[in-house]
Design an enzyme around this catalytic site. Structure first.
Site, mmCIF file in Angstrom:
data_model
loop_
_atom_site.group_PDB
_atom_site.id
_atom_site.type_symbol
_atom_site.label_atom_id
_atom_site.label_comp_id
_atom_site.label_asym_id
_atom_site.label_seq_id
_atom_site.Cartn_x
_atom_site.Cartn_y
_atom_site.Cartn_z
ATOM 1 N N ASP A 1 -5.636 -0.522 -14.525
ATOM 2 C CA ASP A 1 -4.423 -1.237 -15.371
ATOM 3 C C ASP A 1 -3.251 -1.271 -14.769
ATOM 4 O O ASP A 1 -2.246 -1.654 -15.291
ATOM 5 C CB ASP A 1 -4.148 0.060 -16.517
ATOM 6 C CG ASP A 1 -4.079 1.349 -16.035
ATOM 7 O OD1 ASP A 1 -3.700 1.634 -14.892
ATOM 8 O OD2 ASP A 1 -3.580 2.364 -17.087
ATOM 9 N N GLY A 2 -3.211 -0.909 -13.462
ATOM 10 C CA GLY A 2 -2.005 -1.266 -12.777
ATOM 11 C C GLY A 2 -0.770 -0.209 -12.901
ATOM 12 O O GLY A 2 0.188 -0.356 -12.465
ATOM 13 N N ASP B 1 -7.670 2.586 4.072
ATOM 14 C CA ASP B 1 -6.592 2.131 3.469
ATOM 15 C C ASP B 1 -5.546 2.887 3.121
ATOM 16 O O ASP B 1 -4.320 2.621 2.695
ATOM 17 C CB ASP B 1 -6.888 1.324 2.254
ATOM 18 C CG ASP B 1 -7.654 2.138 1.213
ATOM 19 O OD1 ASP B 1 -8.429 2.673 1.524
ATOM 20 O OD2 ASP B 1 -7.132 2.643 0.099
ATOM 21 N N ASN B 2 -5.736 4.352 3.524
ATOM 22 C CA ASN B 2 -4.736 5.270 3.274
ATOM 23 C C ASN B 2 -4.088 5.798 4.654
ATOM 24 O O ASN B 2 -3.674 7.177 4.565
ATOM 25 C CB ASN B 2 -5.074 6.662 2.381
ATOM 26 C CG ASN B 2 -5.390 5.948 0.990
ATOM 27 O OD1 ASN B 2 -4.701 5.100 0.539
ATOM 28 N ND2 ASN B 2 -6.120 6.551 0.275
ATOM 29 N N ASP C 1 0.306 8.299 0.520
ATOM 30 C CA ASP C 1 -0.898 8.371 -0.601
ATOM 31 C C ASP C 1 -0.935 9.660 -1.083
ATOM 32 O O ASP C 1 -2.112 10.254 -0.684
ATOM 33 C CB ASP C 1 -2.027 7.666 -0.387
ATOM 34 C CG ASP C 1 -2.579 6.789 -1.771
ATOM 35 O OD1 ASP C 1 -2.194 7.537 -2.786
ATOM 36 O OD2 ASP C 1 -2.827 5.760 -1.702
ATOM 37 N N GLY D 1 -6.144 -4.085 -1.784
ATOM 38 C CA GLY D 1 -4.961 -4.570 -1.843
ATOM 39 C C GLY D 1 -3.980 -3.704 -2.714
ATOM 40 O O GLY D 1 -4.544 -2.849 -3.539
ATOM 41 N N GLY E 1 -3.084 -2.882 -6.014
ATOM 42 C CA GLY E 1 -3.469 -3.050 -7.460
ATOM 43 C C GLY E 1 -2.602 -2.522 -8.435
ATOM 44 O O GLY E 1 -2.735 -2.654 -9.528
ATOM 45 N N ARG E 2 -1.753 -1.688 -8.004
ATOM 46 C CA ARG E 2 -0.637 -1.213 -8.823
ATOM 47 C C ARG E 2 0.682 -0.953 -8.125
ATOM 48 O O ARG E 2 1.476 -0.115 -8.580
ATOM 49 C CB ARG E 2 -1.217 -0.012 -9.455
ATOM 50 C CG ARG E 2 -1.547 1.192 -8.604
ATOM 51 C CD ARG E 2 -1.611 2.597 -9.460
ATOM 52 N NE ARG E 2 -2.190 3.604 -8.692
ATOM 53 C CZ ARG E 2 -2.158 4.839 -8.945
ATOM 54 N NH1 ARG E 2 -1.808 4.863 -10.313
ATOM 55 N NH2 ARG E 2 -2.806 5.634 -8.207
ATOM 56 N N LYS F 1 5.124 1.795 -7.117
ATOM 57 C CA LYS F 1 4.037 2.116 -7.353
ATOM 58 C C LYS F 1 3.799 2.239 -8.731
ATOM 59 O O LYS F 1 4.635 3.105 -9.336
ATOM 60 C CB LYS F 1 3.540 3.258 -6.442
ATOM 61 C CG LYS F 1 2.030 3.677 -6.486
ATOM 62 C CD LYS F 1 1.639 4.722 -5.569
ATOM 63 C CE LYS F 1 0.396 5.422 -5.783
ATOM 64 N NZ LYS F 1 0.072 6.092 -4.871
HETATM 65 P P1 AMP Z 1 -5.867 5.155 -3.814
HETATM 66 O O1 AMP Z 1 -7.001 5.594 -4.023
HETATM 67 O O2 AMP Z 1 -4.622 5.292 -4.694
HETATM 68 O O3 AMP Z 1 -5.513 4.575 -2.276
HETATM 69 O O4 AMP Z 1 -6.165 3.580 -4.336
HETATM 70 C C1 AMP Z 1 -7.172 2.616 -3.773
HETATM 71 C C2 AMP Z 1 -7.277 1.231 -4.512
HETATM 72 O O5 AMP Z 1 -7.294 1.386 -5.908
HETATM 73 C C3 AMP Z 1 -5.977 0.657 -4.081
HETATM 74 O O6 AMP Z 1 -6.367 -0.751 -3.978
HETATM 75 C C4 AMP Z 1 -5.103 0.673 -5.455
HETATM 76 O O7 AMP Z 1 -4.148 -0.400 -5.525
HETATM 77 C C5 AMP Z 1 -6.124 0.703 -6.313
HETATM 78 N N1 AMP Z 1 -5.872 1.367 -7.538
HETATM 79 C C6 AMP Z 1 -5.712 2.550 -8.135
HETATM 80 N N2 AMP Z 1 -5.332 2.927 -9.031
HETATM 81 C C7 AMP Z 1 -5.092 2.107 -9.831
HETATM 82 C C8 AMP Z 1 -4.811 1.399 -10.887
HETATM 83 N N3 AMP Z 1 -4.508 2.264 -12.103
HETATM 84 N N4 AMP Z 1 -4.896 -0.205 -11.397
HETATM 85 C C9 AMP Z 1 -5.222 -0.597 -10.324
HETATM 86 N N5 AMP Z 1 -5.269 -0.615 -9.390
HETATM 87 C C10 AMP Z 1 -5.411 0.724 -8.775
HETATM 88 MG MG MG Z 2 -3.811 4.313 -1.465
#
Ligand code: AMP
Ligand code: MG
Length: 536
Positions: free
Chosen positions: A122-123, A249-250, A259, A87, A89-90, A110
């Site tokens: 940390d979002g 998810d990407n 992404d 989901g 997360g940020r 984002k």
């Molecule tokens: P990504 O690798 O960018 O596709 O992210 C994969 C997952 O990790 C997704 O659910 C993002 O929302 C979560 N995510 C990545 N970086 C952060 C962050 N700094 N804080 C919270 N969630 C994160």
């Molecule tokens: Mg992603």
């Protein structure tokens, strides 16, 4: 803040797929990048997007009056391992609007703070990676490759913690939708077939409305996503793009690239190229991308099976599986056809598939528009999946060219670009890239013979061919050393290199003298150790 004119279909139609949430307030918003052409496409009021007002908006401190911010739920296979709950997360979806061309577009933040999906994170996001996403998205767009794009990047005035402290930023992302393979996986993992059907119906209405009344809408959806991904990945491969983190998810349902974490463009041609620091096994290496796309499509197919089978008895399920497998089995040929068609254009060769398509359109002149469009796309699929003797000759010609680039460690982008000059009669810039020129010369003889055959059959001739090749073989790509330079300067507060690089990336096919520095590869020593990082 002035409303954006949102019409939030996702919020309306898919309760259970998100959590309503607000961005975290930040101390000192400051606008780093505003994408004016995109803002115009979205019919936004430019005046209100600049200055303090724009900074507050794009850092998440004020929202458009009609925003309904939500964190979307999704699952995903990351490097092959399944997480049922990832989901946003940020990230937060603010809403959807209909753009100047009638297309529905998502507007999302984002880096806007923690959400119920943040797990340990940390979002937040840092200036460098968010400007990187803006740069690469604009580069892809200018290259004609479907992509999500940055509307803006705002610094937050906050330091975030990574390896050391870094300036924080929020990116505002525009996408055809944020529906992913992982969105379907989330719903399957919930085990509620009615909700899964709602999601699939919503997706069809949004991306493939023509399927709504078809006899097999869910199989049709799988096929449509597969066709879009086949075309997309072929475009990536033809410009030397490596996504780097093709987790489910990407991967979008819309067929847009999403992404831009650890992505990078290949310099010297090597199919095994990997840049991502965490991709130890090379799962997402350059040449693996079509295989991974198909693997991801198989995960999508699994989520659609409960909808495709009209009952849960064995025979019905077996039949649904067989139909889905047919679609997955067709993927390699679709990808190969899209790749070959792009490669032919890059080589200055005519596409026999295109010639057939034109004929079909002429012959179907009396049909209604919709009927003739459907007919011509069926014809194009038929011609592209047939393997002719021409296809085989061209495939060999291309394989030999790529093998030359590989064995002689030649810059992928420059080689194609200089081949255009060779078409116009000047082979020297190309020959200068090769240590063993005799082998190249032998290949050039074969290529020229092939071009001459095209010209005998009404082909464009060398001058026009060279011009056409310059329109598909870029001179400017986001070279890794240039990107790093721009981002580290921006992190230190100097946006000039970023702005100059962005301006160059928006004109990838030009070769005016001001762009010359952007066409030069990095020294091999710098490229050899180049690494990119995820989730920063
Ligand atoms: P990504 O690798 O960018 O596709 O992210 C994969 C997952 O990790 C997704 O659910 C993002 O929302 C979560 N995510 C990545 N970086 C952060 C962050 N700094 N804080 C919270 N969630 C994160
Ligand atoms: Mg992603």
């Amino acid at each position: 803040m002035t409303p954006f004119g949102f019409d939030n279909s996702f919020v309306r139609d898919l309760p259970g797929a998100y959590v309503a949430w607000r961005p975290a307030p930040v101390p000192a918003p400051h606008l780093l990048f505003l994408n004016e052409p995109l803002a115009q496409e979205l019919r936004l009021d430019l005046a209100s997007l600049h200055g303090a007002q724009g900074a507050a908006l794009f850092a998440g401190n004020t929202l458009p009056a009609d925003a309904e911010p939500i964190a979307q739920a999704y699952a995903g296979h990351q490097f092959g391992g399944f997480s049922p709950r990832l989901g946003d997360g940020r990230a937060l979806l603010l809403g959807e609007l209909i753009d100047r061309d009638g297309r529905r577009r998502d507007i999302a933040y984002k880096g806007s703070g923690r959400t119920p999906f943040s797990r340990g994170g940390d979002g937040k996001a840092a200036v460098g990676p968010m400007l990187r996403e803006a740069l690469i998205g604009e580069a892809m767009h200018a290259l004609g490759i479907p992509t999500t794009r940055a509307l803006a990047v705002a610094a937050t005035g906050e330091q975030i913690r990574r390896d050391g402290p870094l300036p924080g930023a929020v990116l505002t992302r525009v996408a055809a939708s944020h529906l992913r393979v992982g969105t379907f996986q989330f719903f399957l993992a919930q085990g509620d077939v009615d909700q899964l059907r709602q999601l699939a119906d919503y997706t069809i209405k949004r991306h493939d409305p023509g399927l709504a009344d078809s006899p097999e809408p869910y199989l049709g959806l799988l096929r449509a996503v597969a066709e879009r991904q086949a075309r997309l990945i072929a475009q990536w491969v033809n410009v030397g793009f490596i996504h780097g983190v093709m987790n489910t998810d990407n991967m979008t349902i819309s067929g847009e690239t999403i992404d831009y974490g650890p992505c990078a463009f290949m310099e010297a041609y090597d199919p095994d190229t990997v840049f991502s620091s965490i991709d130890h096994g090379g799962r997402y290496a350059y040449a693996n991308q079509p295989l991974i796309a198909r693997w991801n499509l198989a995960r999508l197919a699994e989520t659609l099976l409960p909808l495709m089978a009209d009952s849960q008895d064995d025979a019905a399920v077996q039949q649904a599986v067989a139909r889905a497998v047919e679609v997955l089995d067709a993927f390699p040929a679709q990808y190969a056809a899209a790749l070959l068609s792009g490669q032919r254009a890059k080589l200055g060769l005519r596409d026999p598939g295109l010639a057939t398509r034109t004929t079909t359109l002429v012959m179907s002149g009396e049909m209604s528009d919709a009927a003739s469009a459907a007919d011509s796309s069926a014809a194009s699929l038929a011609t592209s999946s047939a393997t002719s003797a021409d296809d085989e000759t061209d495939t060999t010609l291309i394989a030999d060219w790529l093998s030359l680039l590989h064995t002689q460690v030649v810059d992928y982008t420059l080689a194609w670009r200089h081949l255009a000059a060779a078409a116009a009669g000047d082979s020297e810039p190309l020959r200068d890239l090769f240590a063993d020129r005799a082998t190249l010369d032998a290949w050039l003889v074969r290529w020229r013979e092939r071009c001459a055959r095209d010209d005998l059959a009404g082909g464009p001739g060398n001058e026009l061919r060279a011009a056409q090749m310059r329109r598909v073989n870029p001179w400017v790509i986001p070279r890794n050393h240039r990107v790093e330079l721009a981002l580290s300067a921006a992190t230190e507060g100097d946006l000039v290199p970023f702005e100059q690089l962005l301006a160059a990336l928006r004109r990838p096919f030009d070769d005016t003298p001001d762009l010359a520095p952007y066409g030069v590869p990095a020294p091999a020593s710098e490229t050899a150790g180049y690494q990119t990082f995820c989730g920063t």
